[in-house]
Design a protein around this motif. Structure first.
Motif, short mmCIF file in Angstrom:
data_model
loop_
_atom_site.label_atom_id
_atom_site.label_comp_id
_atom_site.label_asym_id
_atom_site.label_seq_id
_atom_site.Cartn_x
_atom_site.Cartn_y
_atom_site.Cartn_z
N PRO A 150 0.84 -1.20 0.00
CA PRO A 150 0.00 0.00 0.00
C PRO A 150 0.88 1.26 0.00
N TYR A 151 0.39 2.29 -0.63
CA TYR A 151 1.10 3.58 -0.63
C TYR A 151 0.07 4.69 -0.71
N ASP A 152 0.51 5.92 -0.61
CA ASP A 152 -0.40 7.07 -0.61
C ASP A 152 -0.79 7.41 -2.04
N HIS A 153 -1.72 6.63 -2.62
CA HIS A 153 -2.13 6.89 -4.00
C HIS A 153 -2.96 8.16 -4.13
N ASP A 154 -3.58 8.60 -3.01
CA ASP A 154 -4.31 9.88 -3.06
C ASP A 154 -3.35 11.03 -3.33
N LEU A 155 -2.20 11.02 -2.67
CA LEU A 155 -1.20 12.07 -2.89
C LEU A 155 -0.64 11.99 -4.30
N ALA A 156 -0.33 10.79 -4.76
CA ALA A 156 0.20 10.63 -6.12
C ALA A 156 -0.81 11.12 -7.16
N ALA A 157 -2.09 10.83 -6.94
CA ALA A 157 -3.13 11.28 -7.86
C ALA A 157 -3.29 12.80 -7.83
N GLU A 158 -3.22 13.38 -6.64
CA GLU A 158 -3.35 14.83 -6.52
C GLU A 158 -2.20 15.53 -7.23
N LYS A 159 -1.00 14.97 -7.18
CA LYS A 159 0.14 15.56 -7.88
C LYS A 159 -0.08 15.55 -9.40
N ILE A 160 -0.69 14.50 -9.90
CA ILE A 160 -0.98 14.42 -11.33
C ILE A 160 -1.94 15.53 -11.73
N ARG A 161 -2.98 15.72 -10.94
CA ARG A 161 -3.94 16.78 -11.23
C ARG A 161 -3.27 18.15 -11.15
N ALA A 162 -2.47 18.36 -10.13
CA ALA A 162 -1.81 19.66 -9.93
C ALA A 162 -0.84 19.99 -11.07
N ALA A 163 -0.27 18.93 -11.68
CA ALA A 163 0.67 19.14 -12.79
C ALA A 163 -0.05 19.47 -14.09
N GLY A 164 -1.37 19.36 -14.10
CA GLY A 164 -2.13 19.62 -15.30
C GLY A 164 -2.15 18.46 -16.28
N LEU A 165 -1.77 17.27 -15.81
CA LEU A 165 -1.81 16.08 -16.65
C LEU A 165 -3.24 15.55 -16.73
N PRO A 166 -3.55 14.70 -17.70
CA PRO A 166 -4.93 14.20 -17.87
C PRO A 166 -5.48 13.60 -16.57
N PRO A 167 -6.66 14.07 -16.11
CA PRO A 167 -7.24 13.58 -14.85
C PRO A 167 -7.44 12.07 -14.82
N ALA A 168 -7.65 11.45 -15.97
CA ALA A 168 -7.86 10.00 -16.01
C ALA A 168 -6.66 9.24 -15.45
N LEU A 169 -5.47 9.82 -15.58
CA LEU A 169 -4.28 9.17 -15.06
C LEU A 169 -4.30 9.13 -13.53
N ALA A 170 -4.90 10.14 -12.93
CA ALA A 170 -5.04 10.15 -11.47
C ALA A 170 -6.08 9.13 -11.03
N GLU A 171 -7.19 9.05 -11.75
CA GLU A 171 -8.26 8.13 -11.38
C GLU A 171 -7.79 6.67 -11.44
N ARG A 172 -6.92 6.37 -12.40
CA ARG A 172 -6.44 5.00 -12.54
C ARG A 172 -5.70 4.53 -11.30
N LEU A 173 -4.97 5.45 -10.67
CA LEU A 173 -4.23 5.07 -9.46
C LEU A 173 -5.18 4.70 -8.33
N LEU A 174 -6.29 5.42 -8.23
CA LEU A 174 -7.24 5.18 -7.16
C LEU A 174 -8.00 3.88 -7.34
N GLU A 175 -8.18 3.47 -8.60
CA GLU A 175 -8.97 2.30 -8.91
C GLU A 175 -8.12 1.05 -9.19
N GLY A 176 -6.82 1.25 -9.43
CA GLY A 176 -5.97 0.14 -9.82
C GLY A 176 -6.34 -0.42 -11.16
N ARG A 177 -6.70 0.48 -12.09
CA ARG A 177 -7.14 0.05 -13.43
C ARG A 177 -6.26 0.67 -14.52
#
Length: 247
Positions: free
Chosen positions: A220-247
């Motif tokens: 387990p790791y802090d995937h919420d933080l990793a996802a938030e960094k993706i959003r903050a960088a302006g990268l596609p939001p779907a890349l953040a969602e994938r981390l939360l879902e493992g998909r």
């Protein structure tokens, strides 16, 4: 020697840090990185620098398709979002990081083990090992008894008997498997930075070449933080969602 096998980190600092800490607790003596250090995630510089430091201490690393694309730059044939990620990643990397990615070999061999991102049959084709046909083709392409492969983002294990019979196994949770010296093996450790089997916990494996034992781990790791960094960088939001879902 106890070797930690890590692949498809995809610029996910939180996942890599968690797996490295876990491997250290397990007393890993060497680290092997099977490519795709970058792409998708928000911390490519930190990830590449960390892998460079491990390689300088005797670690193993090979090039993945995202590493290659980042070095070469986005092409007109790429999907717009993929091109956006490649160009953003390039902008985050220092010249020495790009040189490191460019100079990574497609394969490395150590003892009876081969390390490759995609397939030993044609490493630069980036073919996926999605089943037994591709696994057998890859195993037949090398004299090594064990082939460690990334690219697929899901953990799996294939083996080939002396009579040519192929079988496969999908590990769940933390699984330890003895790798018989009477068989050939192809190991997919799963993805550190972007698992796609429905479990968001990072994947990696440890291989003990003295006991021939392979152990899969979910960390387990802090995937919420990793996802938030993706959003903050302006990268596609779907890349953040994938981390939360493992998909």
């Amino acid at each position: 020697m106890l070797t930690a096998i890590l692949t498809d980190i995809h610029a996910n600092r939180e996942a890599l840090a968690a797996c490295l800490a876990h491997a250290q607790e397990k007393r890993a003596q060497r680290y092997a990185f099977l490519g795709d250090l970058v792409g998708y995630g928000a911390d490519p510089g930190w990830v590449v620098q960390t892998v460079m430091e491990h390689v300088a201490r005797g670690g193993i690393a090979v090039q993945g398709n995202h590493d290659q694309a980042t070095v070469q730059g986005g092409s007109a044939s790429m999907h717009a979002q993929a091109r956006q990620v490649v160009e953003w990643t390039r902008s985050q990397l220092a010249p020495e990081h790009l040189r490191f990615l460019e100079q990574l070999p497609l394969t490395q061999q150590s003892g009876h083990c081969l390390y490759v991102h995609a397939t030993a049959a044609d490493p630069g084709s980036w073919e996926y090992i999605n089943g037994t046909l591709e696994a057998v083709k890859s195993m037949h392409a090398t004299q090594c008894r064990i082939t460690f492969v990334g690219h697929v983002h899901e953990p799996a294990l294939y083996n080939l008997s002396l009579t040519g019979k192929i079988s496969s196994f999908v590990p769940t949770g933390d699984s330890s498997i003895p790798l018989s010296t009477q068989r050939r093996w192809l190991v997919l450790p799963g993805s550190v930075g972007q698992p796609r089997d429905g479990n968001p916990a990072a994947c990696y494996a440890l291989f003990d070449d003295a006991s021939n034992e392979l152990t899969y781990f979910r960390v387990p790791y802090d995937h919420d933080l990793a996802a938030e960094k993706i959003r903050a960088a302006g990268l596609p939001p779907a890349l953040a969602e994938r981390l939360l879902e493992g998909r």
